[in-house]
Design a protein around this motif. Structure first.
Motif, PDB file in Angstrom:
ATOM      1  N   GLN A  59       8.808 -34.728  18.523  1.00 46.82           N
ATOM      2  CA  GLN A  59       7.747 -33.795  18.890  1.00 46.82           C
ATOM      3  C   GLN A  59       6.889 -34.345  20.029  1.00 46.82           C
ATOM      4  N   LYS A  60       6.529 -35.616  19.946  1.00 45.63           N
ATOM      5  CA  LYS A  60       5.679 -36.237  20.970  1.00 45.63           C
ATOM      6  C   LYS A  60       6.418 -36.334  22.300  1.00 45.63           C
ATOM      7  N   ASP A  61       7.704 -36.734  22.255  1.00 48.60           N
ATOM      8  CA  ASP A  61       8.466 -36.919  23.485  1.00 48.60           C
ATOM      9  C   ASP A  61       8.681 -35.597  24.207  1.00 48.60           C
ATOM     10  N   VAL A  62       9.078 -34.575  23.447  1.00 46.54           N
ATOM     11  CA  VAL A  62       9.305 -33.262  24.067  1.00 46.54           C
ATOM     12  C   VAL A  62       7.997 -32.692  24.601  1.00 46.54           C
ATOM     13  N   ARG A  63       6.905 -32.862  23.842  1.00 45.98           N
ATOM     14  CA  ARG A  63       5.610 -32.366  24.300  1.00 45.98           C
ATOM     15  C   ARG A  63       5.185 -33.051  25.588  1.00 45.98           C
ATOM     16  N   SER A 262      -0.630 -25.089  23.991  1.00 44.80           N
ATOM     17  CA  SER A 262      -0.252 -24.871  22.595  1.00 44.80           C
ATOM     18  C   SER A 262       0.099 -23.413  22.334  1.00 44.80           C
ATOM     19  N   LYS A 263      -0.547 -22.488  23.049  1.00 45.33           N
ATOM     20  CA  LYS A 263      -0.221 -21.067  22.895  1.00 45.33           C
ATOM     21  C   LYS A 263       1.086 -20.729  23.610  1.00 45.33           C
ATOM     22  N   GLN A 264       1.305 -21.334  24.764  1.00 43.55           N
ATOM     23  CA  GLN A 264       2.509 -21.033  25.526  1.00 43.55           C
ATOM     24  C   GLN A 264       3.770 -21.486  24.808  1.00 43.55           C
ATOM     25  N   ASN A 265       3.669 -22.533  23.973  1.00 43.40           N
ATOM     26  CA  ASN A 265       4.837 -23.060  23.261  1.00 43.40           C
ATOM     27  C   ASN A 265       4.619 -23.012  21.747  1.00 43.40           C
ATOM     28  N   ARG A 266       3.859 -22.020  21.301  1.00 45.11           N
ATOM     29  CA  ARG A 266       3.472 -21.947  19.889  1.00 45.11           C
ATOM     30  C   ARG A 266       4.680 -21.859  18.973  1.00 45.11           C
ATOM     31  N   THR A 267       5.674 -21.055  19.322  1.00 51.17           N
ATOM     32  CA  THR A 267       6.836 -20.861  18.455  1.00 51.17           C
ATOM     33  C   THR A 267       7.596 -22.165  18.258  1.00 51.17           C
ATOM     34  N   TRP A 268       7.786 -22.910  19.357  1.00 52.62           N
ATOM     35  CA  TRP A 268       8.539 -24.158  19.258  1.00 52.62           C
ATOM     36  C   TRP A 268       7.811 -25.182  18.391  1.00 52.62           C
ATOM     37  N   PHE A 269       6.523 -25.363  18.625  1.00 53.67           N
ATOM     38  CA  PHE A 269       5.760 -26.349  17.865  1.00 53.67           C
ATOM     39  C   PHE A 269       5.650 -25.946  16.393  1.00 53.67           C
ATOM     40  N   ALA A 270       5.520 -24.655  16.137  1.00 56.51           N
ATOM     41  CA  ALA A 270       5.470 -24.192  14.745  1.00 56.51           C
ATOM     42  C   ALA A 270       6.795 -24.441  14.043  1.00 56.51           C
ATOM     43  N   ALA A 271       7.906 -24.245  14.756  1.00 53.85           N
ATOM     44  CA  ALA A 271       9.226 -24.490  14.158  1.00 53.85           C
ATOM     45  C   ALA A 271       9.406 -25.968  13.833  1.00 53.85           C
ATOM     46  N   VAL A 272       8.975 -26.849  14.741  1.00 51.84           N
ATOM     47  CA  VAL A 272       9.103 -28.291  14.498  1.00 51.84           C
ATOM     48  C   VAL A 272       8.246 -28.714  13.313  1.00 51.84           C
ATOM     49  N   GLN A 273       7.030 -28.165  13.223  1.00 50.91           N
ATOM     50  CA  GLN A 273       6.137 -28.520  12.116  1.00 50.91           C
ATOM     51  C   GLN A 273       6.711 -28.050  10.787  1.00 50.91           C
ATOM     52  N   THR A 274       7.285 -26.837  10.771  1.00 49.94           N
ATOM     53  CA  THR A 274       7.903 -26.329   9.549  1.00 49.94           C
ATOM     54  C   THR A 274       9.098 -27.181   9.143  1.00 49.94           C
ATOM     55  N   GLU A 275       9.900 -27.552  10.123  1.00 56.10           N
ATOM     56  CA  GLU A 275      11.064 -28.396   9.843  1.00 56.10           C
ATOM     57  C   GLU A 275      10.626 -29.755   9.303  1.00 56.10           C
TER      58      GLU A 275
END
Length: 421
Positions: A59-63, A262-275
């Protein structure tokens, strides 16, 4: 020996039961089951630490790679353009959190060369302003971002995009824009030839394979825009981007919209957090299974030691003392398993960058292909609060597993236990 001499007898008996196993085959089997329980807890703790560290690192590296190309905050004109971007930039810079600003033009187009074509995301920039909001200038591997000069129609491409279309420095490509001229024969797309003056590598496959930079004035001419699409801002602390965006939305004049990364990539970050949460629950079951195995170990120990329990009771030991003996035995197994698991997990998590490449070379495989995943290296970000929470959970589960067998041991009646001895 000197240490245990001054311990309460519950601790001494509990420790003895933990390491018992040389005098009879049954005791050896019970001790073997204790070792299996300890190993299960250790493996569960280690696996959980390693997986969470890898997911945190991913998550940190991709962000970070995203934000080396994307902006922390964007200011967009509500009407589709931002003609007064200089005024908006001056106002935004009044916020102490904002450290840089740069205008940009965003558009999509088709890039062709010979018989090949690819869809690309085109970003028009000012080369002297772009380093204030992104790291693209430092990511250019061939050529220079400063070669983007107005009117020359030069272009800088992502490495994977250039590789897919077999483009080298100095080649020419044709850009086809959806905006075109209306003629009696229909709409003729806008086409323009560009000179490739640079190739960059952000380390993020999506950007390296789809993104192209041109000068902002060339982009405005190419896509028939009278003003930049918006303003990109960089802030001191990216984690405060949502709060800064809200502050700017209130302070900026004019009809503008402000969004953050965080809004522009909300779906991706939410998916990673759920995973991440699901992986935590799944791997926590390994520790839970080991804890249940500890229950069976203690039940077998209580069954085997009923005569000992009866003797202790006749010597004056209380039911509470009997409970303590077996709770201490289970707690020691849980503590040792947790300590081993934490040590192993931390060691692996801190050396993932060495262990994974070694395994890949040994087996001739690649765990993260560049054309499938956003990154090609397996990162790790060990967070000590996660380690503490995992260790605490393992110890609590091990302690809970001792309650029923210990309670059962305390209910053993001396007369019944010694009847057949």
């Amino acid at each position: 020996m000197g240490i245990t001499k001054h311990m309460p007898f519950e601790w001494r008996v509990g420790l003895r039961y933990t390491r018992a196993g040389k005098r009879s085959g049954r005791n050896s089997f019970i001790s073997f089951i204790s070792l299996i329980s300890m190993a299960g807890i250790a493996l569960g703790v280690a696996a959980l630490i390693v997986v969470l560290s890898v997911m945190n690192g991913f998550q940190k590296d991709v962000r970070d790679r995203m934000l080396s190309v994307l902006s922390h905050v964007e200011v967009l004109g509500a009407s589709g353009g931002l003609p007064n971007w200089q005024e908006a930039a001056n106002e935004a810079m009044q916020n102490k959190e904002v450290t840089g600003s740069a205008p940009y033009v965003a558009a999509q187009a088709i890039m062709t060369r010979d018989e090949g074509f690819r869809g690309v995301v085109v970003r028009g920039i000012l080369p002297d302003q772009e380093p204030k909001v992104s790291d693209v200038a430092g990511q250019v591997k061939a050529g220079s971002l400063n070669d983007l000069r107005p009117g020359e129609f030069n272009i800088v491409l992502g490495l994977e995009l250039a590789r897919a279309m077999q483009i080298r420095l100095g080649d020419k490509v044709t850009m086809v824009a959806p905006q075109g001229q209306v003629t009696p024969a229909g709409v003729i797309p806008q086409m323009k030839r560009f000179n490739v003056v640079g190739i960059f590598e952000a380390g993020h496959y999506e950007f390296d394979s789809t993104l192209a930079f041109i000068h902002m004035q060339d982009a405005m001419r190419m896509f028939r825009q009278e003003a930049p699409s918006g303003l990109r801002l960089k802030i001191a602390d990216m984690q405060r981007a949502p709060q800064v965006a809200r502050d700017l939305q209130r302070s900026l004049t004019g009809d503008v919209m402000v969004s953050d990364w965080s809004k522009q990539n909300r779906t991706w970050f939410a998916a990673v957090q759920t995973e991440k949460r699901m992986m935590f629950l799944i791997l926590a079951l390994i520790i839970a299974v080991a804890a249940f195995n500890l229950v069976s170990t203690l039940v077998m120990t209580v069954t085997d030691k009923q005569a000992d329990i009866a003797i202790l009771r006749t010597l004056g030991a209380s039911p509470l003392s009997i409970m303590k003996i077996f709770m201490i035995q289970g707690a020691i197994v849980g503590l040792l398993g947790t300590a081993i698991g934490v040590s192993l997990g931390v060691a692996v998590a801190l050396n993932v960058d060495v262990i994974v490449p070694f395994i890949e070379r040994l087996l001739s495989v690649q765990f993260l292909p560049r054309d499938v995943y956003l990154i090609s290296d397996l990162p790790s970000d060990l967070r000590w609060p996660d380690v503490g929470n995992i260790a605490l959970m393992a110890i609590v589960l091990a302690f809970l597993a001792t309650i029923y067998p210990s309670w059962w041991a305390a209910r053993v009646k001396p007369a019944d236990a010694l009847r057949y001895e």
